[in-house]
Motif scaffolding. Structure first.
Motif, PDB file in Angstrom:
ATOM      1  N   PRO A 179     -29.651  51.045 -15.889  1.00 11.68           N
ATOM      2  CA  PRO A 179     -30.075  52.023 -15.047  1.00 11.68           C
ATOM      3  C   PRO A 179     -29.802  53.612 -15.412  1.00 11.68           C
ATOM      4  O   PRO A 179     -30.374  54.633 -15.337  1.00 11.68           O
ATOM      5  N   SER A 180     -28.441  53.790 -15.986  1.00 12.23           N
ATOM      6  CA  SER A 180     -28.192  55.144 -16.216  1.00 12.23           C
ATOM      7  C   SER A 180     -28.950  55.873 -17.203  1.00 12.23           C
ATOM      8  O   SER A 180     -29.477  57.129 -17.253  1.00 12.23           O
ATOM      9  N   CYS A 181     -29.566  55.018 -18.310  1.00 11.34           N
ATOM     10  CA  CYS A 181     -30.334  55.266 -19.347  1.00 11.34           C
ATOM     11  C   CYS A 181     -31.946  55.505 -18.699  1.00 11.34           C
ATOM     12  O   CYS A 181     -32.603  56.689 -19.036  1.00 11.34           O
ATOM     13  N   MET A 182     -32.295  54.558 -17.981  1.00 17.36           N
ATOM     14  CA  MET A 182     -33.540  54.676 -17.353  1.00 17.36           C
ATOM     15  C   MET A 182     -33.695  55.878 -16.381  1.00 17.36           C
ATOM     16  O   MET A 182     -34.598  56.341 -16.465  1.00 17.36           O
ATOM     17  N   LEU A 183     -32.544  56.212 -15.656  1.00 19.25           N
ATOM     18  CA  LEU A 183     -32.792  57.178 -14.738  1.00 19.25           C
ATOM     19  C   LEU A 183     -32.553  58.732 -15.414  1.00 19.25           C
ATOM     20  O   LEU A 183     -32.644  59.665 -14.751  1.00 19.25           O
ATOM     21  N   ASN A 184     -32.279  58.705 -16.691  1.00 22.54           N
ATOM     22  CA  ASN A 184     -32.303  59.911 -17.442  1.00 22.54           C
ATOM     23  C   ASN A 184     -33.221  59.842 -18.666  1.00 22.54           C
ATOM     24  O   ASN A 184     -32.930  60.359 -19.818  1.00 22.54           O
ATOM     25  N   ASN A 185     -34.355  59.596 -18.231  1.00 22.76           N
ATOM     26  CA  ASN A 185     -35.528  59.679 -19.400  1.00 22.76           C
ATOM     27  C   ASN A 185     -35.410  58.541 -20.270  1.00 22.76           C
ATOM     28  O   ASN A 185     -36.171  58.746 -21.309  1.00 22.76           O
ATOM     29  N   GLY A 186     -34.911  57.697 -20.176  1.00 23.42           N
ATOM     30  CA  GLY A 186     -34.980  56.526 -20.873  1.00 23.42           C
ATOM     31  C   GLY A 186     -36.223  55.902 -21.122  1.00 23.42           C
ATOM     32  O   GLY A 186     -36.858  55.671 -22.302  1.00 23.42           O
ATOM     33  N   GLN A 187     -36.982  55.922 -20.177  1.00 20.34           N
ATOM     34  CA  GLN A 187     -38.388  55.413 -20.134  1.00 20.34           C
ATOM     35  C   GLN A 187     -39.337  56.380 -21.110  1.00 20.34           C
ATOM     36  O   GLN A 187     -40.058  55.839 -21.701  1.00 20.34           O
ATOM     37  N   LYS A 188     -39.039  57.599 -21.061  1.00 24.15           N
ATOM     38  CA  LYS A 188     -39.911  58.708 -21.776  1.00 24.15           C
ATOM     39  C   LYS A 188     -39.416  58.348 -23.214  1.00 24.15           C
ATOM     40  O   LYS A 188     -40.358  58.120 -23.975  1.00 24.15           O
ATOM     41  N   ILE A 189     -38.436  58.036 -23.532  1.00 24.44           N
ATOM     42  CA  ILE A 189     -37.736  57.647 -24.978  1.00 24.44           C
ATOM     43  C   ILE A 189     -38.457  56.705 -25.388  1.00 24.44           C
ATOM     44  O   ILE A 189     -39.047  56.432 -26.553  1.00 24.44           O
ATOM     45  N   GLU A 190     -38.506  55.539 -24.589  1.00 23.11           N
ATOM     46  CA  GLU A 190     -38.890  54.083 -24.934  1.00 23.11           C
ATOM     47  C   GLU A 190     -40.576  54.388 -25.032  1.00 23.11           C
ATOM     48  O   GLU A 190     -41.180  53.894 -26.201  1.00 23.11           O
ATOM     49  N   ASP A 191     -41.323  55.067 -24.313  1.00 21.70           N
ATOM     50  CA  ASP A 191     -42.626  55.211 -24.339  1.00 21.70           C
ATOM     51  C   ASP A 191     -42.956  55.958 -25.652  1.00 21.70           C
ATOM     52  O   ASP A 191     -43.851  55.718 -26.441  1.00 21.70           O
ATOM     53  N   PHE A 192     -42.048  56.915 -26.063  1.00 26.64           N
ATOM     54  CA  PHE A 192     -42.248  57.757 -27.351  1.00 26.64           C
ATOM     55  C   PHE A 192     -42.243  56.663 -28.443  1.00 26.64           C
ATOM     56  O   PHE A 192     -43.018  57.044 -29.618  1.00 26.64           O
ATOM     57  N   LEU A 193     -41.127  55.986 -28.621  1.00 29.90           N
ATOM     58  CA  LEU A 193     -40.840  55.168 -29.668  1.00 29.90           C
ATOM     59  C   LEU A 193     -42.003  54.190 -30.106  1.00 29.90           C
ATOM     60  O   LEU A 193     -42.378  54.206 -30.835  1.00 29.90           O
ATOM     61  N   GLU A 194     -42.677  53.659 -28.877  1.00 32.84           N
ATOM     62  CA  GLU A 194     -43.832  52.622 -28.704  1.00 32.84           C
ATOM     63  C   GLU A 194     -44.993  53.412 -29.491  1.00 32.84           C
ATOM     64  O   GLU A 194     -45.460  52.886 -30.340  1.00 32.84           O
ATOM     65  N   LYS A 195     -45.332  54.624 -29.067  1.00 32.56           N
ATOM     66  CA  LYS A 195     -46.203  55.526 -29.583  1.00 32.56           C
ATOM     67  C   LYS A 195     -45.919  55.883 -30.743  1.00 32.56           C
ATOM     68  O   LYS A 195     -46.999  55.722 -31.716  1.00 32.56           O
ATOM     69  N   GLU A 196     -44.972  56.360 -31.214  1.00 33.52           N
ATOM     70  CA  GLU A 196     -44.620  56.879 -32.740  1.00 33.52           C
ATOM     71  C   GLU A 196     -44.692  55.729 -33.681  1.00 33.52           C
ATOM     72  O   GLU A 196     -45.228  55.894 -34.874  1.00 33.52           O
ATOM     73  N   LEU A 197     -44.140  54.444 -33.307  1.00 37.62           N
ATOM     74  CA  LEU A 197     -43.994  53.298 -34.173  1.00 37.62           C
ATOM     75  C   LEU A 197     -45.305  52.555 -34.228  1.00 37.62           C
ATOM     76  O   LEU A 197     -45.437  51.520 -34.863  1.00 37.62           O
ATOM     77  N   LYS A 198     -46.189  52.850 -33.148  1.00 40.89           N
ATOM     78  CA  LYS A 198     -47.479  51.880 -32.840  1.00 40.89           C
ATOM     79  C   LYS A 198     -47.168  50.640 -32.660  1.00 40.89           C
ATOM     80  O   LYS A 198     -47.920  49.729 -33.249  1.00 40.89           O
ATOM     81  N   ILE A 199     -45.835  50.369 -32.018  1.00 38.45           N
ATOM     82  CA  ILE A 199     -45.583  48.957 -31.655  1.00 38.45           C
ATOM     83  C   ILE A 199     -45.043  48.738 -30.122  1.00 38.45           C
ATOM     84  O   ILE A 199     -44.707  49.972 -29.540  1.00 38.45           O
ATOM     85  N   GLU A 200     -45.108  47.753 -29.256  1.00 43.14           N
ATOM     86  CA  GLU A 200     -44.537  47.529 -28.035  1.00 43.14           C
ATOM     87  C   GLU A 200     -43.103  47.030 -28.477  1.00 43.14           C
ATOM     88  O   GLU A 200     -42.643  46.666 -29.398  1.00 43.14           O
ATOM     89  N   VAL A 201     -42.098  47.149 -27.558  1.00 44.55           N
ATOM     90  CA  VAL A 201     -40.735  46.738 -27.286  1.00 44.55           C
ATOM     91  C   VAL A 201     -40.979  45.193 -27.897  1.00 44.55           C
ATOM     92  O   VAL A 201     -41.799  44.457 -27.386  1.00 44.55           O
ATOM     93  N   GLY A 202     -40.100  44.738 -28.605  1.00 43.96           N
ATOM     94  CA  GLY A 202     -40.017  43.107 -28.908  1.00 43.96           C
ATOM     95  C   GLY A 202     -40.823  42.957 -30.209  1.00 43.96           C
ATOM     96  O   GLY A 202     -40.780  41.907 -30.923  1.00 43.96           O
ATOM     97  N   LYS A 203     -41.683  44.102 -30.934  1.00 43.31           N
ATOM     98  CA  LYS A 203     -42.194  43.970 -32.127  1.00 43.31           C
ATOM     99  C   LYS A 203     -41.635  44.716 -33.315  1.00 43.31           C
ATOM    100  O   LYS A 203     -40.935  45.435 -33.197  1.00 43.31           O
TER     101      LYS A 203
END
Ligand code: FES
Length: 134
Positions: free
Chosen positions: A64-88
């Motif tokens: 929660p602390s990370c997800m409520l502090n732009n964690g989802q934005k970071i995750e989305d960026f990493l997925e886009k930048e690396l061209k993979i989904e989480v778990g890949k």
């Protein structure tokens, strides 16, 4: 028996970095355990990987602390930048991306681990710099 299997799977994981299909079949024969059961154990525990891992392991905190502090934005960026989904793992086998639970850096959220090293107060710019280093 599950404890023995977990120890055997852990040993393979420690030696090979993941549990290959071949290793799974060998364990199945050696310990007379159905392959489906082994697969079930190996996929139940997040510590086991059944695919070859990237050179670098990124673990984004999904608590929660990370997800409520732009964690989802970071995750989305990493997925886009690396061209993979989480778990890949990236095609070039350089990065594997995972989500993890709290890594104890809540006061500096959002946070992630790169090969076990914590990176905190993440921003898109900071992530770009971190990826360049690797
Ligand atoms: S919630 Fe992300 S480090 Fe604790």
């Amino acid at each position: 028996m599950d404890k023995i299997l977990i120890n055997v799977l852990k040993e393979v994981q420690d030696n090979d970095g993941y549990i290959s299909e071949k290793a799974m079949k060998n364990i199945s024969v050696k310990y007379n355990v159905p392959l489906a059961k082994l697969y079930g154990v190996a996929t139940f525990y997040a510590m086991f990987k059944i695919e070859k891992q990237g050179e670098h392991i990124i673990e984004i905190c999904g608590s929660p602390s990370c997800m409520l502090n732009n964690g989802q934005k970071i995750e989305d960026f990493l997925e886009k930048e690396l061209k993979i989904e989480v778990g890949k793992t990236t095609k070039n086998k350089k990065f594997s991306l995972y989500k993890t639970s709290c890594i104890g850096c809540c006061d500096e959220a959002p946070a992630m681990l790169m090969d076990g090293k914590p990176y905190t107060n993440l921003t898109i710019e900071k992530i770009k710099k971190i990826l360049k280093k690797y």
